[in-house]
Design a protein around this motif. Structure first.
Motif, PDB file in Angstrom:
ATOM      1  N   GLU A 193      43.871  30.838  43.991  1.00 43.90           N
ATOM      2  CA  GLU A 193      44.815  31.045  42.890  1.00 43.90           C
ATOM      3  C   GLU A 193      44.399  32.234  42.026  1.00 43.90           C
ATOM      4  O   GLU A 193      45.237  33.039  41.609  1.00 43.90           O
ATOM      5  CB  GLU A 193      44.914  29.774  42.041  1.00 43.90           C
ATOM      6  CG  GLU A 193      45.639  28.641  42.737  1.00 43.90           C
ATOM      7  CD  GLU A 193      45.589  27.337  41.955  1.00 43.90           C
ATOM      8  OE1 GLU A 193      44.870  27.291  40.916  1.00 43.90           O
ATOM      9  OE2 GLU A 193      46.253  26.366  42.368  1.00 43.90           O
ATOM     10  N   MET A 194      43.100  32.356  41.752  1.00 38.88           N
ATOM     11  CA  MET A 194      42.622  33.480  40.962  1.00 38.88           C
ATOM     12  C   MET A 194      42.801  34.785  41.713  1.00 38.88           C
ATOM     13  O   MET A 194      43.235  35.800  41.148  1.00 38.88           O
ATOM     14  CB  MET A 194      41.153  33.269  40.596  1.00 38.88           C
ATOM     15  CG  MET A 194      40.574  34.365  39.696  1.00 38.88           C
ATOM     16  SD  MET A 194      41.280  34.376  38.032  1.00 38.88           S
ATOM     17  CE  MET A 194      40.480  32.936  37.312  1.00 38.88           C
ATOM     18  N   ALA A 196      45.012  35.384  44.022  1.00 33.89           N
ATOM     19  CA  ALA A 196      46.443  35.666  44.074  1.00 33.89           C
ATOM     20  C   ALA A 196      46.926  36.294  42.770  1.00 33.89           C
ATOM     21  O   ALA A 196      47.794  37.185  42.776  1.00 33.89           O
ATOM     22  CB  ALA A 196      47.217  34.389  44.365  1.00 33.89           C
ATOM     23  N   TYR A 197      46.370  35.843  41.651  1.00 34.10           N
ATOM     24  CA  TYR A 197      46.730  36.459  40.367  1.00 34.10           C
ATOM     25  C   TYR A 197      46.367  37.939  40.366  1.00 34.10           C
ATOM     26  O   TYR A 197      47.184  38.798  40.016  1.00 34.10           O
ATOM     27  CB  TYR A 197      46.033  35.751  39.213  1.00 34.10           C
ATOM     28  CG  TYR A 197      46.046  36.592  37.952  1.00 34.10           C
ATOM     29  CD1 TYR A 197      47.205  36.719  37.193  1.00 34.10           C
ATOM     30  CD2 TYR A 197      44.932  37.329  37.579  1.00 34.10           C
ATOM     31  CE1 TYR A 197      47.238  37.547  36.070  1.00 34.10           C
ATOM     32  CE2 TYR A 197      44.951  38.150  36.456  1.00 34.10           C
ATOM     33  CZ  TYR A 197      46.110  38.253  35.714  1.00 34.10           C
ATOM     34  OH  TYR A 197      46.140  39.086  34.623  1.00 34.10           O
ATOM     35  N   TYR A 198      45.114  38.248  40.735  1.00 29.78           N
ATOM     36  CA  TYR A 198      44.672  39.641  40.700  1.00 29.78           C
ATOM     37  C   TYR A 198      45.392  40.492  41.746  1.00 29.78           C
ATOM     38  O   TYR A 198      45.588  41.696  41.554  1.00 29.78           O
ATOM     39  CB  TYR A 198      43.166  39.724  40.892  1.00 29.78           C
ATOM     40  CG  TYR A 198      42.403  39.383  39.632  1.00 29.78           C
ATOM     41  CD1 TYR A 198      42.487  40.197  38.511  1.00 29.78           C
ATOM     42  CD2 TYR A 198      41.616  38.237  39.550  1.00 29.78           C
ATOM     43  CE1 TYR A 198      41.803  39.882  37.343  1.00 29.78           C
ATOM     44  CE2 TYR A 198      40.927  37.926  38.389  1.00 29.78           C
ATOM     45  CZ  TYR A 198      41.031  38.742  37.295  1.00 29.78           C
ATOM     46  OH  TYR A 198      40.357  38.439  36.130  1.00 29.78           O
ATOM     47  N   ARG A 199      45.788  39.886  42.862  1.00 30.88           N
ATOM     48  CA  ARG A 199      46.535  40.625  43.885  1.00 30.88           C
ATOM     49  C   ARG A 199      47.861  41.121  43.337  1.00 30.88           C
ATOM     50  O   ARG A 199      48.382  42.159  43.760  1.00 30.88           O
ATOM     51  CB  ARG A 199      46.780  39.707  45.095  1.00 30.88           C
ATOM     52  CG  ARG A 199      47.506  40.392  46.257  1.00 30.88           C
ATOM     53  CD  ARG A 199      47.807  39.376  47.350  1.00 30.88           C
ATOM     54  NE  ARG A 199      48.651  38.299  46.861  1.00 30.88           N
ATOM     55  CZ  ARG A 199      48.776  37.108  47.438  1.00 30.88           C
ATOM     56  NH1 ARG A 199      48.071  36.806  48.513  1.00 30.88           N
ATOM     57  NH2 ARG A 199      49.581  36.189  46.933  1.00 30.88           N
ATOM     58  N   GLN A 200      48.423  40.415  42.367  1.00 33.26           N
ATOM     59  CA  GLN A 200      49.723  40.786  41.800  1.00 33.26           C
ATOM     60  C   GLN A 200      49.604  41.458  40.437  1.00 33.26           C
ATOM     61  O   GLN A 200      50.608  41.773  39.816  1.00 33.26           O
ATOM     62  CB  GLN A 200      50.598  39.540  41.690  1.00 33.26           C
ATOM     63  CG  GLN A 200      50.850  38.847  43.022  1.00 33.26           C
ATOM     64  CD  GLN A 200      51.632  37.543  42.854  1.00 33.26           C
ATOM     65  OE1 GLN A 200      52.599  37.467  42.106  1.00 33.26           O
ATOM     66  NE2 GLN A 200      51.207  36.516  43.569  1.00 33.26           N
ATOM     67  N   ALA A 201      48.386  41.665  39.975  1.00 36.49           N
ATOM     68  CA  ALA A 201      48.163  42.239  38.649  1.00 36.49           C
ATOM     69  C   ALA A 201      48.189  43.766  38.713  1.00 36.49           C
ATOM     70  O   ALA A 201      48.120  44.353  39.797  1.00 36.49           O
ATOM     71  CB  ALA A 201      46.826  41.755  38.099  1.00 36.49           C
ATOM     72  N   LYS A 253      60.105  39.299  35.793  1.00 40.75           N
ATOM     73  CA  LYS A 253      58.726  39.366  36.268  1.00 40.75           C
ATOM     74  C   LYS A 253      58.445  40.739  36.841  1.00 40.75           C
ATOM     75  O   LYS A 253      59.208  41.227  37.692  1.00 40.75           O
ATOM     76  CB  LYS A 253      58.463  38.286  37.306  1.00 40.75           C
ATOM     77  CG  LYS A 253      57.023  38.232  37.804  1.00 40.75           C
ATOM     78  CD  LYS A 253      56.829  37.113  38.806  1.00 40.75           C
ATOM     79  CE  LYS A 253      55.379  37.072  39.317  1.00 40.75           C
ATOM     80  NZ  LYS A 253      55.169  35.986  40.297  1.00 40.75           N
TER      81      LYS A 253
END
Length: 259
Positions: A193-194, A196-201, A253
């Motif tokens: 989950e973390m 995945a967050y950075y992959r989209q940041a 988004k």
């Protein structure tokens, strides 16, 4: 290509898994070189947005230097550190992308230093860190004398370094040594989950935050304010900043691409 690590790039998330299970992923020269090479490969690959560093299996992240090699009488320890370990640590700290540590087990000696060099550490509740150097009459190396005081303060850093005691994940999270302690069965999901967050940041903004925070302890306020102004101007022209501003105004988004 790699003999002592498993390297995978899955949809923008690069995963580097140390893979010397017979010695709990102890660091020898070949493993250190492969970690550094994989980090540089991930850095140069524009599809990679975040790196996850871990140990293969469930028992160990990294047990530290392979003492049979590193402390052999004919080995120059100073040269080993300068040639192998220091470039690896600097590659992580200078990486313009976030590096997550999946702390899946013991991290001792230089293995603890390797974990502490990462930007975010997520640990299973059975993992622990130990500055075990003192138990063989040595000082912490591979960056621990830099990271420890900044993470936990000088008094606690001295205690951890001078005793070499095991710090299990729950205590490590409480003192600010790591970011999260989670049940072992939730480790993979939390890390995914973390990541995945950075992959989209907005990767450029994340990398610039890292750059500025690396220098903040050696700078005064006027220097940091000036650095913020310079980098904010550069980032304001990036594709991601334009996307973020437009998405904010349009209440949708953002689709960040790391550009």
């Amino acid at each position: 290509m790699y003999q002592h690590i498993i390297f995978q790039n899955n949809n923008g998330i690069a995963r580097i898994s140390l893979n010397r299970p017979q010695v709990h992923h102890a660091l020898n020269q070949e493993l250190v070189l492969e970690i550094t090479a994989a980090l540089k490969e991930a850095e140069s690959d524009t599809t990679v947005r975040v790196i996850v560093l871990t140990g293969e299996g469930s028992k160990a992240f990294c047990s530290g230097a392979d003492l049979k090699e590193t402390l052999a009488s004919e080995i120059d320890v100073e040269d080993i550190l300068r040639t192998y370990y220091n470039p690896m640590i600097l590659t992580i700290r200078q990486m313009p992308k976030p590096v997550l540590c999946r702390l899946n087990g013991l991290a001792a000696g230089a293995g603890a230093s390797l974990a502490l060099s990462c930007d975010v550490i997520i640990a299973s509740d059975n993992a622990y860190l130990s500055q075990i150097f003192v138990q063989i009459g040595l000082i912490p190396d591979a960056g621990s004398t830099f990271f420890l005081p900044r993470l936990v303060g000088p008094a606690k850093a001295f205690e951890l370094a001078s005793t070499g005691r095991k710090v299990y994940a729950a205590e490590a999270a409480q003192m600010g040594l790591i970011n999260q302690c989670v049940p072992e069965e939730n480790l993979d999901q939390t890390v995914e989950e973390m990541a995945a967050y950075y992959r989209q940041a907005p990767t450029q903004a994340i990398g610039t935050m890292k750059l500025l925070m690396n220098t903040s302890f050696q700078s005064d306020l006027p220097q940091m304010l000036e650095s913020e102004a310079i980098h904010q101007q550069r980032l304001s022209k990036s594709r991601d900043a334009q996307e973020g501003i437009a998405s904010f105004l349009q209440k949708k988004k953002p689709d960040y691409q790391g550009k």
